[in-house]
Design an enzyme around this catalytic site. Structure first.
Site, mmCIF file in Angstrom:
data_model
loop_
_atom_site.group_PDB
_atom_site.id
_atom_site.type_symbol
_atom_site.label_atom_id
_atom_site.label_comp_id
_atom_site.label_asym_id
_atom_site.label_seq_id
_atom_site.Cartn_x
_atom_site.Cartn_y
_atom_site.Cartn_z
ATOM 1 C CB THR A 125 39.625 21.814 1.711
ATOM 2 O OG1 THR A 125 38.720 22.312 2.693
ATOM 3 C CG2 THR A 125 40.385 23.005 1.145
ATOM 4 C CE1 TYR A 161 43.536 23.007 5.125
ATOM 5 C CE2 TYR A 161 41.324 23.934 5.050
ATOM 6 C CZ TYR A 161 42.179 22.864 4.882
ATOM 7 O OH TYR A 161 41.677 21.661 4.451
#
Length: 333
Positions: A125, A161
């Site tokens: 990501t 995250y």
């Protein structure tokens, strides 16, 4: 600042056909991987956590035996790990669940692929290099390269995250030094989501289209910059990469690459463009600052991913984000 995205000549031959196994295969990206093979060159086998009467054995990343069984049954030439805990805010309340998938499960899969000498593509990501790097001129600042230092000193406000995805990258590379890490950003299907049968939930674009039908105006942040990425385009890029790895092109082994929509945008830009494509007045999307939308987990203010490493590898760059969004609308018709 416009960023060129001209196609490049592939740097290595590809197989007539290769078999790709997708972990997390019934999520958004996994479903596009199954729907969008590169011609007849790729056979995609999708697996979720549980056994399916249609698709065969599942692959539970918390269970080494389950991983071993799936790899033995499907005998893939390449594995794509699209499994992840992606609920950014929910991760703040359940770090153990996020780490179990993003770190431990990914490492377990990487170790089993390494033991069998199977190339692995691990999807990561923009939160990794994008936290926290504010820039003075986000419209013109250089995009972020794929390579980052081995140790990132995440700010205390960095969310679970972001940390678990970075720790997952490190764990995967330790377990499987030849694994290829691909970072992407702002992935959506928009109206084309209707083509992914059985997929629940939503994404930013589908949410904006729902709000367009419910409200006179919508407030959307205009001080976070990134790369909107049509999931179908990302799937095509990953399959192109998988084909190269299956052909024995080990120049890509161990690489860290960015693959995201071309150009750059704010969330406001993306929402306004979606309104316009839906036939609505883009002026109904009102720009606001991040401070007006406090969230449990912080978001990167600037995470525009550059694709120079992807291009140098001879891989075709993903289309510009505006082109991807237009096709998301066209494909839904």
């Amino acid at each position: 600042m416009a960023e060129a995205h001209a196609p490049m000549t592939p740097g290595a031959p590809i197989l007539s056909r290769c078999r790709v196994l997708v972990a997390g295969g019934f999520g958004q990206l996994g479903r596009w991987l199954a729907r969008r093979p590169v011609g007849d060159l790729v056979e995609v086998c999708n697996v979720g956590r549980k056994h399916s009467e249609i698709y065969g054995p599942g692959m539970d990343l918390s269970d080494r035996g389950s991983i071993e069984h799936a790899l033995e049954v499907f005998r893939p030439q390449v594995v794509i790990n699209a499994a992840a805990f992606t609920a950014v805010d929910a991760a703040e309340d359940d770090e153990a669940a996020a780490a179990a998938i993003n770190v431990d499960g990914s490492a377990r899969l990487a170790a089993e692929c390494a033991r069998r000498d199977i190339p692995l593509v691990h999807v990561s990501t923009d939160y990794v290099p994008g936290l926290y790097a504010p820039v003075e001129d986000p419209a013109g600042a250089p995009s972020l390269a794929a390579s980052v230092p081995e140790a990132i000193d995440f700010a205390s406000e960095a969310g679970v995250y972001a940390r678990t995805k970075w720790e997952g990258e490190l764990a995967v590379r330790r377990a499987h030094p030849g694994a290829t890490v691909v970072r992407t950003a702002w992935v959506y299907s928009g109206p084309a989501r209707s083509r992914l049968e059985g997929l629940g939930g939503g994404d930013f674009v589908t949410t904006m289209l729902r709000l367009e039908s419910e409200r006179d105006s919508v407030n959307v942040v205009d001080d976070q910059w990134g790369n909107p990425t049509f999931a179908c385009d990302l799937a095509e890029g990953l399959l192109q990469l998988a084909n190269r790895l299956a052909s024995g092109d080990r120049a890509l082994s161990g690489a860290v690459l960015n693959a995201a929509g071309g150009g750059r945008a704010t969330w406001h830009d993306l929402a306004a463009e979606a309104f316009a494509l839906a036939g609505a007045d883009r002026a109904r999307v009102l720009p606001v600052g991040t401070d007006e939308f406090p969230r449990p987990a912080a978001r990167p203010s600037f995470s525009v991913l550059g694709d120079s490493e992807w291009r140098r590898a001879g891989l075709m760059p993903l289309p510009h984000w505006r082109d991807g969004l237009r096709r998301a609308f066209t494909m839904a018709r």
